[in-house]
Design a protein around this motif. Structure first.
Motif, short mmCIF file in Angstrom:
data_model
loop_
_atom_site.label_atom_id
_atom_site.label_comp_id
_atom_site.label_asym_id
_atom_site.label_seq_id
_atom_site.Cartn_x
_atom_site.Cartn_y
_atom_site.Cartn_z
N UNK A 27 0.87 -1.18 0.00
CA UNK A 27 0.00 0.00 0.00
C UNK A 27 0.90 1.21 0.00
N UNK A 28 1.27 1.65 -1.19
CA UNK A 28 2.22 2.77 -1.30
C UNK A 28 1.61 4.06 -0.74
N UNK A 29 2.41 4.91 -0.11
CA UNK A 29 3.87 4.77 0.03
C UNK A 29 4.31 4.12 1.33
N UNK A 30 3.36 3.79 2.23
CA UNK A 30 3.77 3.33 3.57
C UNK A 30 4.17 1.86 3.61
N UNK A 31 3.51 1.02 2.81
CA UNK A 31 3.79 -0.42 2.85
C UNK A 31 4.28 -0.85 1.47
N UNK A 32 5.48 -1.43 1.45
CA UNK A 32 6.10 -1.74 0.16
C UNK A 32 6.37 -3.23 -0.02
N UNK A 33 6.19 -4.03 1.04
CA UNK A 33 6.33 -5.47 0.90
C UNK A 33 7.77 -5.93 0.82
N UNK A 34 7.94 -7.17 0.38
CA UNK A 34 9.26 -7.81 0.24
C UNK A 34 9.60 -7.91 -1.23
N UNK A 35 10.80 -7.45 -1.59
CA UNK A 35 11.27 -7.55 -2.97
C UNK A 35 12.27 -8.69 -3.08
N UNK A 36 12.08 -9.55 -4.10
CA UNK A 36 12.98 -10.65 -4.36
C UNK A 36 12.49 -11.94 -3.72
N UNK A 37 13.06 -13.05 -4.19
CA UNK A 37 12.69 -14.36 -3.66
C UNK A 37 13.93 -15.12 -3.20
N UNK A 38 14.89 -15.31 -4.07
CA UNK A 38 16.16 -15.92 -3.63
C UNK A 38 16.89 -14.98 -2.67
N UNK A 39 17.01 -13.73 -3.08
CA UNK A 39 17.53 -12.67 -2.20
C UNK A 39 16.36 -11.75 -1.90
N UNK A 40 15.85 -11.81 -0.68
CA UNK A 40 14.63 -11.10 -0.33
C UNK A 40 14.95 -9.95 0.63
N UNK A 41 14.45 -8.76 0.29
CA UNK A 41 14.63 -7.59 1.14
C UNK A 41 13.26 -7.09 1.57
N UNK A 42 13.05 -7.03 2.88
CA UNK A 42 11.79 -6.48 3.39
C UNK A 42 11.91 -4.96 3.37
N UNK A 43 11.28 -4.34 2.39
CA UNK A 43 11.37 -2.89 2.22
C UNK A 43 10.77 -2.13 3.40
N UNK A 44 9.88 -2.78 4.14
CA UNK A 44 9.26 -2.09 5.28
C UNK A 44 10.16 -2.12 6.52
N UNK A 45 11.23 -2.92 6.47
CA UNK A 45 12.21 -2.97 7.56
C UNK A 45 13.49 -2.22 7.18
N UNK A 46 13.90 -2.32 5.92
CA UNK A 46 15.12 -1.66 5.44
C UNK A 46 15.08 -0.18 5.78
#
Ligand code: F3S
Ligand code: F3S
Ligand code: ZN
Length: 106
Positions: A27-46
């Protein structure tokens, strides 16, 4: 709170970005989810620390702008996740445990 290593079971793939999966909810811009599967980055934590971008030996990560996200306005995007050699450096250096890498997950 660290990234959920079971995110492929607990979330749904809602989108793709630069050739990799995006796992919701988004739910942009506050919630962006996780990008990637093999290398996964939680954009809401980064929080844009950048250690992963600097230390990855094969340059998996690229910066993306995320204006108005509450944690940071820059995220490390696993744009080249297929290049990952599973060295796990990014997982070790991220100060907020936003990254999960699973050699068996593609
Ligand atoms: Fe790079 Fe992390 Fe893979 S540092 S090689 S993306 S395990
Ligand atoms: Fe973000 Fe952690 Fe990298 S905070 S920029 S995923 S080291
Ligand atoms: Zn992405």
């Amino acid at each position: 709170m660290a990234i959920d290593p079971q995110f492929t079971e607990n979330r749904e793939q809602v989108d793709s970005h630069q050739g990799h999966d995006v796992w919701g909810p988004v739910e942009e811009p506050e919630k962006l989810g996780i990008h990637g599967t093999h290398v996964a980055v939680d954009f809401d934590i980064c929080l844009g620390d950048g250690a992963c971008v600097e230390d990855c030996p094969v340059d998996v990560f690229e910066w993306v702008d995320t204006p108005d996200h509450p944690e940071s306005e820059l995220k490390a995007d696993p744009a080249n996740e297929s290049q990952c050699i599973d060295c796990m450096l990014c997982v070790d250096v991220c100060p907020v445990d936003a990254i999960d890498v699973d050699a068996g997950r593609t």
